[in-house]
Every structure is written in structure tokens, then in C-alpha cells.
Design an enzyme around this catalytic site. Structure first.
Site, PDB file in Angstrom:
ATOM      1  N   GLU A  51       0.875  -1.293   0.023  1.00 36.21           N
ATOM      2  CA  GLU A  51      -0.059   0.043   0.073  1.00 36.21           C
ATOM      3  C   GLU A  51       1.064   1.189  -0.152  1.00 36.21           C
ATOM      4  O   GLU A  51       1.705   1.261   0.613  1.00 36.21           O
ATOM      5  CB  GLU A  51      -0.981  -0.011   0.997  1.00 36.21           C
ATOM      6  CG  GLU A  51      -1.455   1.253   1.283  1.00 36.21           C
ATOM      7  CD  GLU A  51      -2.535   1.535   0.139  1.00 36.21           C
ATOM      8  OE1 GLU A  51      -2.282   2.752  -0.280  1.00 36.21           O
ATOM      9  OE2 GLU A  51      -3.558   0.752  -0.162  1.00 36.21           O
ATOM     10  N   GLY A  98     -23.397  16.407 -10.597  1.00 35.52           N
ATOM     11  CA  GLY A  98     -23.714  15.020 -10.430  1.00 35.52           C
ATOM     12  C   GLY A  98     -24.602  14.928  -9.168  1.00 35.52           C
ATOM     13  O   GLY A  98     -24.560  15.176  -8.112  1.00 35.52           O
ATOM     14  N   GLY A  99     -25.863  14.061  -9.460  1.00 39.06           N
ATOM     15  CA  GLY A  99     -26.834  13.891  -8.484  1.00 39.06           C
ATOM     16  C   GLY A  99     -26.870  12.428  -7.954  1.00 39.06           C
ATOM     17  O   GLY A  99     -27.952  11.966  -7.701  1.00 39.06           O
ATOM     18  N   HIS A 151     -41.807  -3.487  19.455  1.00 41.16           N
ATOM     19  CA  HIS A 151     -42.753  -2.604  19.472  1.00 41.16           C
ATOM     20  C   HIS A 151     -42.115  -1.450  20.772  1.00 41.16           C
ATOM     21  O   HIS A 151     -42.119  -1.945  21.952  1.00 41.16           O
ATOM     22  CB  HIS A 151     -44.194  -2.526  19.641  1.00 41.16           C
ATOM     23  CG  HIS A 151     -44.928  -1.432  19.690  1.00 41.16           C
ATOM     24  ND1 HIS A 151     -45.126  -0.474  18.743  1.00 41.16           N
ATOM     25  CD2 HIS A 151     -45.517  -0.679  20.699  1.00 41.16           C
ATOM     26  CE1 HIS A 151     -45.831   0.535  19.185  1.00 41.16           C
ATOM     27  NE2 HIS A 151     -46.004   0.284  20.617  1.00 41.16           N
TER      28      HIS A 151
END
Length: 465
Positions: free
Chosen positions: A32, A177-178, A439
Site C-alpha cells: 500500500e 452529479g446527483g 414495538h
């Protein structure tokens, strides 16, 4: 030195592949040139989501009176936000480096170059040298793409990488750009008070996603002050005295918008600079390395994964590809279905999808049943005042197997995992309904949408017959 596996690139594809390689008993090295983690950890997924969290918190605090909480002079320190973001990055990067050490992986710092004899040369870093390997995996990822628009090299025009280098919040920002990158940055900076304009060439933002998602998100973003223009063509960009101007055509009319900065967010391209040595000529297609179904390139014992090859450019897909490749090299069966890929957008509300959409089902001539629950009827959504949320489930009309899901609601990116599992395993609506949902939770909406496939959702009005 010789290895079983050398991986060039330590992004989410490369570092996960390295860890899997080591756990399967291969002698492994990773090359890397920058920091481990690649774009995802350092300049993409993680920093943007940290910024989303911080800026959403600021936006919520400004509206705290809705919950009976009053605070004066709410403000932010952008420098502190950047410090918070960087702290998360550093901890995650450090964690990956420690995993390399604890798994016996050699971390070779420097630029990795594939040679024509199949070896790897590392240059310009502490790991400099030439290394042999039985298998070489290319996982160098991608970089922001620039489209051929005149003036895109002007001062004040940024990519997503450069936007994060700003030390002050832009007063105004035009985004070309969207797609996912564009709408996430639009949300971040609009929350901080930036005047944001989105210019999208296609008829809708997030054009590859479900129509309901695109339409609802556009309404939400416009309500928050973001100016959105679709079906436009950006003709040129110019640096002017008052800022950077985008000249575009909308409905055959010339228009200009001027802002402090322009962000080019039109996608990403493979980052292959310096990757191939002299005489190396892998088969390529439109800048991407061509591989077969086992990620083999045209060169013996050389493989490629992630953004370097054809397909979706997603961190989790690259990681999954790396795992599956190493499993096959070890003689094992793949543990992951690579055809079922969740897509996530970290706006507010969150967006997530997996499998096919209604439009795709129609194109393929599939007969489906659709269940949909509007999250405005969900107790937890009411408590947190979520906007315009829904959960949509598509099932095969005969088998009732779930074939696609689209969510736009709080915690959508967390809940989509249940449906990735469902689509990958062919689970039916009935099987998923066997599980009770607690819930109050956002997840209750999943049960309601599943019930609505048969028109039996308890908390929805009866469907007209």
C-alpha cells in the site's frame, strides 16, 4: 522474499482479502502506497458518514424546540468536526494495521507494480524490493472521475478528495452529479448552512434507484434549501471574479450558477497509475481489468477485485469479492452470494435497497406482488419526526419469494441486511412474517410492508378492490 499471496492495495477489498488469506493459512503480504483502509476509511465511506452524523446532529439541535427543548446560540466549530472525523479514521486505520500484525501479514509500504514475470516490485517506501508470489491480487481501488467539461481544471473545482481538505465550510457549492456522492455531500453542507445546487444530467437524482426514492428525496432536499436541476447539460466551468460559474443548458435555455466552489461528483475510475510494469498488458475494457467468474485476469496467477473490475463500486462488494476469491484459492466453496448487493445512501432519511425494483421487474416480464408501508404511520418514526419514509417489498407472485426491497426511512441501512439475507436465500414473505418484531421500532414497518404484500397490513387502510 516469496509469498503465497501478495495483494496490491489495502482498501476494503485488499485488507479484507489479506485477513481472510492469513486466516486460511496463506503466507500473505499487502502493498500500500498510502494509508491502509483505502478510499473507504480515509476519504470516502467512513469520513462522509462521520460528517453526516455530526451535521445531522447540528440540524436536529436547531429544531430541538419541536421536542420541547430550548437552546440559544446553537453553533458549530468546523475544525472540531474535522478533528472528530479524523479521530475515527485514525482509530480504524490503526485497528487494521494491528490486525495485520496479529495475523502475521507483512505490510509493505510503497507503490506496488506488477511485473511481466508475475512478481511485484515495491518502490518509494519502507517495503522497497521485488517479491515473488504464487498468487497476486490487484485491489488498488478507484479515484474520482473527471468528465470532459471545459474548465473543469479551474481553480475552485474540487473532487470529493479535495473537498475534505477544506478547513472552512463553503458559503456556496455547486455539485455536478446527483448520484450517491452528490446527494450525500449536498446533505452534509446544506445542514451547515451552505447554499447548495445540484446539476444532474439524468432525469432524476439517484437515477439508478427506485422512482419513489428519487422523487421523495428530491422533495426533502428542496425543502431543506437545496436547489436541484435535472436533465441539464453542463457546457463549461469558468473561474470568475465572484466565484466559480457553471454554465449549463436546461430545457434548451442557457443558465449560469455561480458558487464559491464546484464539486465534480460524477463517479469514480480505476486507480491504475504505476500498477503495471513494462511489458504487462492485461486485458482491459473501458479502463477496467477484465476478469472471469473467478476473478482471474488474462495473466496467469493474477487476480483483480473491487473498483478495478466491472461492476458496482461499493466497499462491501469489494470485501465480499476478496473473501470469495481467497476461499476458492483455498479450495473452499464461496460463502457469500455476490449477486445480492445492498445499496445504501446516507441521507436523512437513510435509503437502502437490495434485489430488483419494480421497473426492472417490468423490463424482465416478472409477475410480482408489491407491499408498501408508509413510515408516517410508524410510532418510532413519529417520535423522531422522520420525513416521507416508506418500505417497499417485491415478491414473486407465485412462490412469494422476496425478490427486491427498497427502503427510505430511519435506520434503513441497518435494516436492509435482513432482506439481503432473504433475497440470497429465497425466503418467502410467509417465512419472514414468522418473526415477531418489537414495538416500538422502525423495524415494525418491515412487518407491515410484508403483510401489505397480501393486502393484510394491520396499520394500513384497506386496499381498494
Amino acid at each position: 522474499m516469496s509469498y503465497d499471496v501478495i495483494i496490491i492495495g489495502a482498501g476494503p477489498g485488499g485488507y479484507v482479502a489479506a485477513l481472510k488469506s492469513a486466516k486460511l493459512g496463506f503466507k500473505t503480504a499487502v502493498v500500500e502506497k498510502d494509508r491502509v483502509g483505502g478510499t473507504c476509511l480515509n476519504r470516502g465511506c467512513i469520513p462522509t458518514k462521520a460528517m453526516v452524523h455530526a451535521t445531522e446532529l447540528y440540524r436536529e439541535m436547531q429544531n430541538a424546540k419541536e421536542y420541547g427543548i430550548f437552546a440559544e446560540n446553537i453553533s458549530y466549530d468546523y475544525g472540531k468536526i474535522l478533528e472528530y472525523k479524523q479521530d475515527i479514521i485514525d482509530k480504524l486505520v490503526g485497528g487494521v494495521e494491528q490486525l495485520f500484525k496479529s495475523n502475521g501479514i507483512d505490510y509493505l509500504k510503497g507503490l506496488g507494480t506488477l511485473e511481466k514475470d508475475g512478481s511485484v516490485t515495491v518502490s518509494g517506501g519502507e517495503g522497497a524490493g521485488n517479491y515473488q508470489a504464487k498468487h497476486v491480487i490487484l485491489a488498488v481501488g478507484s479515484k474520482p472521475a473527471l468528465v470532459p467539461i471545459p474548465g473543469l481544471d479551474s481553480e475552485g473545482v474540487l473532487t470529493s478528495d479535495e473537498l475534505f481538505q477544506l478547513t472552512e465550510v463553503p458559503k456556496s457549492l455547486s455539485i455536478i452529479g446527483g448520484g450517491v456522492i452528490g446527494v450525500e455531500f449536498a446533505s452534509i453542507f446544506a445542514s451547515l448552512g451552505t447554499k447548495v445546487t445540484i446539476l444532474e444530467a439524468l432525469p432524476s437524482i439517484l437515477a439508478n434507484m427506485d422512482k419513489d426514492i428519487s422523487q421523495n428525496l428530491k422533495l426533502i432536499l428542496k425543502k431543506r434549501g437545496i436547489d436541484i436541476h435535472t436533465s441539464v447539460k453542463v457546457e463549461k466551468v469558468e473561474k470568475e471574479a465572484e466565484g466559480v460559474s457553471c454554465f449549463y443548458t436546461e430545457k434548451d435555455e442557457p443558465v449560469k450558477v455561480t458558487s464559491q466552489y464546484v464539486l465534480c461528483a460524477v463517479g469514480r475510475v480505476p486507480n491504475t497509475q504505476g500498477l503495471f510494469g513494462e511489458g504487462v498488458e492485461l486485458e482491459m475494457e473501458r479502463g477496467r481489468v477484465v476478469v472471469d467468474e473467478h476473478f482471474k485476469t488474462s495473466m496467469d496467477n493474477v487476480y483483480a477485485i473491487g473498483d478495478l473490475i466491472k461492476g458496482l463500486q461499493l466497499a462491501h462488494l469489494a470485501s465480499a469479492q476478496g473473501i470469495c476469491l481467497l476461499e476458492e484459492l483455498a479450495g473452499h466453496k464461496r460463502s457469500i452470494d455476490l449477486n445480492v448487493v445492498p445499496g445504501c445512501v446516507y441521507t436523512s432519511p437513510e435509503i437502502a435497497s437490495v434485489g430488483i425494483t419494480e421497473a426492472i421487474a417490468k423490463e424482465q416480464g416478472l409477475e410480482i406482488n408489491v407491499g408498501k408501508f408508509m413510515m408516517s404511520g410508524n410510532g418510532k418514526s413519529m417520535i423522531s419526526k422522520e420525513e416521507r419514509g416508506f418500505i417497499k417489498i417485491l415478491s414473486d407472485s407465485k412462490s412469494h419469494a422476496v425478490v427486491g426491497v427498497q427502503m427510505m426511512c430511519a435506520r434503513a441501512t441497518d435494516m436492509i441486511g435482513e432482506f439481503g439475507n432473504a433475497v440470497a436465500n429465497g425466503f418467502t414473505v410467509e417465512q419472514l412474517l414468522k418473526a415477531m418484531r418489537a414495538h416500538p421500532t422502525y423495524n415494525e414497518g418491515v412487518g407491515e410492508a410484508l403483510e401489505d404484500v397480501f393486502g393484510e397490513a394491520v396499520h394500513s387502510m384497506p386496499k381498494k378492490k
